[in-house]
Design a protein around this motif. Structure first.
Motif, PDB file in Angstrom:
ATOM      1  N   ILE A   1      49.657  97.162 146.237  1.00  0.00           N
ATOM      2  CA  ILE A   1      49.660  98.398 147.027  1.00  0.00           C
ATOM      3  C   ILE A   1      49.661  98.113 148.526  1.00  0.00           C
ATOM      4  O   ILE A   1      50.367  98.773 149.301  1.00  0.00           O
ATOM      5  N   ASP A   2      48.902  97.109 148.966  1.00  0.00           N
ATOM      6  CA  ASP A   2      48.822  96.834 150.395  1.00  0.00           C
ATOM      7  C   ASP A   2      50.146  96.317 150.945  1.00  0.00           C
ATOM      8  O   ASP A   2      50.591  96.737 152.028  1.00  0.00           O
ATOM      9  N   VAL A   3      50.802  95.412 150.220  1.00  0.00           N
ATOM     10  CA  VAL A   3      52.072  94.870 150.694  1.00  0.00           C
ATOM     11  C   VAL A   3      53.125  95.970 150.764  1.00  0.00           C
ATOM     12  O   VAL A   3      53.851  96.099 151.759  1.00  0.00           O
ATOM     13  N   LEU A   4      53.226  96.771 149.716  1.00  0.00           N
ATOM     14  CA  LEU A   4      54.253  97.816 149.687  1.00  0.00           C
ATOM     15  C   LEU A   4      53.968  98.919 150.704  1.00  0.00           C
ATOM     16  O   LEU A   4      54.890  99.398 151.384  1.00  0.00           O
ATOM     17  N   GLU A   5      52.701  99.314 150.843  1.00  0.00           N
ATOM     18  CA  GLU A   5      52.383 100.362 151.825  1.00  0.00           C
ATOM     19  C   GLU A   5      52.478  99.840 153.260  1.00  0.00           C
ATOM     20  O   GLU A   5      52.831 100.584 154.170  1.00  0.00           O
ATOM     21  N   ALA A   6      52.170  98.562 153.469  1.00  0.00           N
ATOM     22  CA  ALA A   6      52.376  97.963 154.796  1.00  0.00           C
ATOM     23  C   ALA A   6      53.852  98.007 155.164  1.00  0.00           C
ATOM     24  O   ALA A   6      54.217  98.334 156.300  1.00  0.00           O
ATOM     25  N   THR A   7      54.711  97.690 154.200  1.00  0.00           N
ATOM     26  CA  THR A   7      56.149  97.718 154.446  1.00  0.00           C
ATOM     27  C   THR A   7      56.616  99.132 154.756  1.00  0.00           C
ATOM     28  O   THR A   7      57.439  99.351 155.661  1.00  0.00           O
TER      29      THR A   7
ATOM     30  N   VAL B   1      60.669  98.406 151.296  1.00  0.00           N
ATOM     31  CA  VAL B   1      59.924  98.571 150.044  1.00  0.00           C
ATOM     32  C   VAL B   1      60.822  98.225 148.862  1.00  0.00           C
ATOM     33  O   VAL B   1      60.396  97.547 147.910  1.00  0.00           O
ATOM     34  N   ALA B   2      62.078  98.656 148.918  1.00  0.00           N
ATOM     35  CA  ALA B   2      63.005  98.372 147.815  1.00  0.00           C
ATOM     36  C   ALA B   2      63.183  96.877 147.628  1.00  0.00           C
ATOM     37  O   ALA B   2      63.160  96.374 146.487  1.00  0.00           O
ATOM     38  N   GLU B   3      63.337  96.145 148.731  1.00  0.00           N
ATOM     39  CA  GLU B   3      63.483  94.688 148.632  1.00  0.00           C
ATOM     40  C   GLU B   3      62.222  94.060 148.044  1.00  0.00           C
ATOM     41  O   GLU B   3      62.285  93.142 147.225  1.00  0.00           O
ATOM     42  N   GLY B   4      61.074  94.551 148.477  1.00  0.00           N
ATOM     43  CA  GLY B   4      59.824  94.029 147.935  1.00  0.00           C
ATOM     44  C   GLY B   4      59.726  94.215 146.437  1.00  0.00           C
ATOM     45  O   GLY B   4      59.358  93.290 145.695  1.00  0.00           O
ATOM     46  N   ARG B   5      60.072  95.409 145.981  1.00  0.00           N
ATOM     47  CA  ARG B   5      60.034  95.677 144.536  1.00  0.00           C
ATOM     48  C   ARG B   5      61.041  94.802 143.789  1.00  0.00           C
ATOM     49  O   ARG B   5      60.766  94.296 142.701  1.00  0.00           O
ATOM     50  N   GLU B   6      62.219  94.622 144.379  1.00  0.00           N
ATOM     51  CA  GLU B   6      63.237  93.774 143.758  1.00  0.00           C
ATOM     52  C   GLU B   6      62.752  92.336 143.611  1.00  0.00           C
ATOM     53  O   GLU B   6      63.146  91.635 142.673  1.00  0.00           O
TER      54      GLU B   6
END
Length: 313
Positions: free
Chosen positions: A199-205, A188-193
């Motif tokens: 919401i779907d991408v971050l919650e899937a991760t 999730v941290a990498e995704g945010r970076e």
């Protein structure tokens, strides 16, 4: 349910074997005939994740035989090259799962149901459209993978994506290394970076890349050059004419980029089923319906009575 009620099985598919877990009800008696339900996992997932450990397990506890299987080319199932996500084959997998179930003497071939989660929900719908051995079906936060490929997964430029896939498949046919992509960031941290906010991408991760849902075979991977097969596919094709079985659609009301909320309402409108219901889990998201106890319990409180009614359990 104790682990003794889950049995690992294999059965023949097209030119390889499928690996599956057969969940048996409490007090299972092989001299009886039971209603049975096929449970289909999401894209990039495996049978040990939500389709098996959550939904198949709960349905078995409720008195059904439930079969959760690994897709062809994925998980512990056979097929090569690995990580193909071809909707036609994914739907064919459901048919082979039914073939296996109806071969068992303790399964009533006239009481077969089907359930699927995320991409598996839409694959289940497409299977129900053309395989009427399925007498009742449920889509849990179902996603039409064809639409998703044409939209978010191709950055809304499907023709450019098809051109890139064509070039890659030609290169691989000429000896280049396979390009296996990961649908998700590593964390999730990498995704945010990297600027991801959906919401779907971050919650899937959070589900797939942490101990919450992580499994060795839940690779969240796809063979890029073969993803072109999904581009021209519609999970709900001919639903207006051919999808006549009782249908339940479960969605959360917190929409995300994978589109289950809109797909659920589209399917509800298109299905020819005389008996169809859409169940909205208010305040919950796509990935909450994978494993969060409260929304899952809410979904099952509707799904189990639905299958009991229509499979005469």
């Amino acid at each position: 349910m104790s682990h003794e009620n889950k049995v690992g099985v294999t059965y023949a598919n097209l030119g390889w074997d499928t690996a599956a877990d057969l969940y048996l009800p409490p007090g299972f008696d092989e001299t009886r005939q039971y209603p049975a339900i096929v449970s289909t996992h999401p894209i990039g997932s495996c049978k040990e994740q939500t389709s098996g450990n959550i939904y198949a397990r709960a349905l078995a506890e409720a008195g059904f035989i439930a079969l959760a299987f690994d897709a062809s080319f994925q998980g512990a199932s056979g097929g090569s090259p690995r990580f193909i996500e071809d909707p036609a084959i994914r739907v064919s997998d459901i048919r082979f799962a039914i073939d296996y179930l109806v071969s068992l003497p303790y399964v009533d071939a006239q009481r077969i149901g089907a359930i699927g989660v995320c991409g598996g929900g839409a694959y289940t719908v497409h299977a129900g459209i053309t395989d009427h051995r399925i007498k009742a079906l449920t889509s849990i936060t179902g996603v039409n993978f064809g639409r998703l490929m044409r939209e978010a997964f191709s950055e809304f430029d499907p023709v450019a994506a098809l051109d890139a896939m064509a070039a890659q498949r030609t290169a691989e046919a000429q000896g280049a290394e396979r390009n296996v992509i990961n649908y998700l960031p590593a964390s999730v941290a990498e995704g945010r970076e990297n600027g991801l906010t959906d919401i779907d991408v971050l919650e899937a991760t959070d589900y797939y890349k942490t101990p919450r849902g992580q499994q060795a075979n839940g690779a969240t991977s796809g063979l890029f050059s073969f993803n072109s097969a999904a581009m021209g596919w519609d999970a709900f094709l001919q639903a207006e004419v051919l999808l006549t079985q009782p249908l339940m659609i479960v969605i959360g009301d917190k929409p995300g980029g994978f589109g289950a909320y809109r797909d659920g309402w589209e399917l509800y409108g298109r299905a020819a089923s005389k008996e169809k219901q859409i169940v909205v889990a208010e305040g919950w998201s796509h990935y909450d319906l994978y494993d969060r106890p409260e929304p899952v319990d809410f979904a099952l409180s509707r799904v189990i009575p639905f299958f009991r009614e229509h499979l005469q359990a």
